[in-house]
Design an enzyme around this catalytic site. Structure first.
Site, PDB file in Angstrom:
ATOM      1  N   ASP A   7      34.097  40.987  65.060  1.00 49.15           N
ATOM      2  CA  ASP A   7      33.752  40.516  66.632  1.00 49.15           C
ATOM      3  C   ASP A   7      33.930  41.979  67.692  1.00 49.15           C
ATOM      4  O   ASP A   7      34.871  42.655  67.419  1.00 49.15           O
ATOM      5  CB  ASP A   7      34.740  39.448  67.055  1.00 49.15           C
ATOM      6  CG  ASP A   7      34.191  38.914  68.590  1.00 49.15           C
ATOM      7  OD1 ASP A   7      33.350  38.371  68.573  1.00 49.15           O
ATOM      8  OD2 ASP A   7      34.979  39.037  69.592  1.00 49.15           O
ATOM      9  N   GLU A   9      34.046  42.920  71.927  1.00 46.24           N
ATOM     10  CA  GLU A   9      34.123  42.627  73.625  1.00 46.24           C
ATOM     11  C   GLU A   9      33.430  43.690  74.282  1.00 46.24           C
ATOM     12  O   GLU A   9      33.468  44.797  73.852  1.00 46.24           O
ATOM     13  CB  GLU A   9      35.442  42.347  73.931  1.00 46.24           C
ATOM     14  CG  GLU A   9      36.193  41.113  73.351  1.00 46.24           C
ATOM     15  CD  GLU A   9      35.738  39.661  73.462  1.00 46.24           C
ATOM     16  OE1 GLU A   9      34.687  39.563  74.260  1.00 46.24           O
ATOM     17  OE2 GLU A   9      35.741  38.830  72.667  1.00 46.24           O
ATOM     18  N   HIS A 153      38.733  35.579  75.401  1.00 45.76           N
ATOM     19  CA  HIS A 153      38.192  36.013  74.490  1.00 45.76           C
ATOM     20  C   HIS A 153      38.993  37.543  73.960  1.00 45.76           C
ATOM     21  O   HIS A 153      39.210  38.277  74.935  1.00 45.76           O
ATOM     22  CB  HIS A 153      36.823  36.367  74.821  1.00 45.76           C
ATOM     23  CG  HIS A 153      35.827  35.322  74.920  1.00 45.76           C
ATOM     24  ND1 HIS A 153      34.868  35.154  74.000  1.00 45.76           N
ATOM     25  CD2 HIS A 153      35.911  34.310  75.855  1.00 45.76           C
ATOM     26  CE1 HIS A 153      34.318  33.676  74.408  1.00 45.76           C
ATOM     27  NE2 HIS A 153      34.893  33.357  75.394  1.00 45.76           N
ATOM     28  N   ASP A 158      39.320  36.561  67.801  1.00 42.34           N
ATOM     29  CA  ASP A 158      37.958  35.573  67.471  1.00 42.34           C
ATOM     30  C   ASP A 158      37.680  36.048  66.178  1.00 42.34           C
ATOM     31  O   ASP A 158      37.138  35.044  65.419  1.00 42.34           O
ATOM     32  CB  ASP A 158      37.114  36.123  68.555  1.00 42.34           C
ATOM     33  CG  ASP A 158      37.214  35.692  69.892  1.00 42.34           C
ATOM     34  OD1 ASP A 158      38.335  34.717  70.182  1.00 42.34           O
ATOM     35  OD2 ASP A 158      36.552  35.985  70.940  1.00 42.34           O
TER      36      ASP A 158
END
Length: 245
Positions: A7, A9, A153, A158
Site C-alpha cells: 500500500d 500514501e 490511512h 492498510d
C-alpha cells in the site's frame, strides 16, 4: 508462493499532476503466511499536499521533511519486492505512482512490472461481490477483519488489513496473527510482524445432537437438489467433521 501485500500514501490522487509517494508499506507472505519481513518508509515528497490529501493520511510536510526521498530507498524497495506477486487494493493507483517514481530516477531502474506480477484485490472483490461497496473498509466489515483502529490511512496498517482481508477473501482465513512488533525489532524503517503459529489447526468436535440435526438438514437438501456442498467433506471419527476439498 511469495506475495507482497503493498500500500502507498500520496500527496494527491494523480501522479500525472506531479503528486508523489509519501509512504510505502509492504508485508511479505510465503505460502500465505507472514514471514515477519516488512518494508516501511515515510518519504519526503519535495512538494505540497493537494487539498484534502493531508487530512486523509494525517501526515505533514514538517514530519516528512527529514525523511528519505524515494531515490534513497529505491534499491531497498526493489530488492524487497523483486520476483514476488504484489497484492494491491486498486492496483492501478499504487502501480501508477510507483512506476512514476522509478521513471524520475532514470532508465536504469526500468519498470516495476518487469520485476513483479500484480494481483488487484479490488477487482477480485468486485467479482466476488458485484454491485456492492468493495473499499478496504467495506471488505474488512464484510469479512470480519477488525479495522476499528484505522482512524487515518497509513500504508503499513492498510497493508496489514489488506493481508487479512485478502486471505479471508481467497481462502476463508482471516486471522493471521498481526500483533504489536517485538521489542527491538524495528530497524531502518522495517518492522517485524510476529508469525502466526504454523502447527495444525484445531479439529472441531461436534456434539452428537448437533451432528444429527446437521445430517438431517443435509439429507433434506439432497432430496431437493440431488446433492449438497457438504458432500465434499468426509465424516471422520465419530462426531468429527474433517474437510477434504
Amino acid at each position: 508462493m511469495r506475495h507482497i501485500i503493498l500500500d502507498t500514501e500520496t500527496t494527491g490522487l494523480e501522479w500525472r499532476k506531479g503528486n508523489r509517494v509519501v509512504e510505502i508499506g509492504c508485508i511479505e507472505l510465503v505460502e500465505r503466511r507472514p514471514t515477519g519481513r516488512t518494508f516501511h518508509h515515510y518519504l519526503n515528497p519535495e512538494r505540497e499536499f493537494e487539498p484534502g490529501a493531508q487530512e486523509v493520511t494525517g501526515l505533514t510536510l514538517e514530519f516528512l521533511a527529514d525523511k528519505p526521498r524515494f531515490g534513497e530507498v529505491a534499491d531497498e524497495f526493489l530488492a524487497f519486492v523483486d520476483g514476488a506477486e504484489l497484492v494491491i487494493h486498486n492496483a492501478a493507483f499504487d502501480m501508477g505512482f510507483l512506476e512514476h517514481e522509478l521513471s524520475l530516477l532514470g532508465e536504469r531502474y526500468g519498470r516495476l512490472r518487469d520485476r513483479v506480477t500484480v494481483l488487484d484485490s479490488l477487482e477480485l472483490a468486485r467479482q466476488r461481490y458485484p454491485g456492492q461497496r468493495n473499499s478496504l473498509d467495506a471488505l474488512c466489515r464484510r469479512l470480519g477483519v477488525d479495522n476499528s483502529h484505522r482512524q487515518l490511512h497509513g500504508a503499513l496498517l492498510d497493508a496489514q488489513l489488506l493481508a487479512e482481508a485478502w486471505l479471508a477473501l481467497t481462502a476463508g482465513q482471516g486471522e493471521i496473527g498481526f500483533t504489536a512488533p517485538e521489542r527491538g525489532a524495528a530497524s531502518r524503517g522495517q518492522v517485524v510482524v510476529p508469525v502466526a503459529p504454523s502447527g495444525p489447526r484445531p479439529v472441531l468436535v461436534v456434539p452428537d445432537e448437533d451432528r444429527a440435526l446437521h445430517l438431517a438438514r443435509v439429507e433434506a437438501i439432497r432430496g431437493k437438489a440431488g446433492r449438497s456442498l457438504w458432500d465434499l467433506v468426509d465424516v471422520a471419527d465419530e462426531g468429527t467433521i474433517a474437510a477434504t476439498a
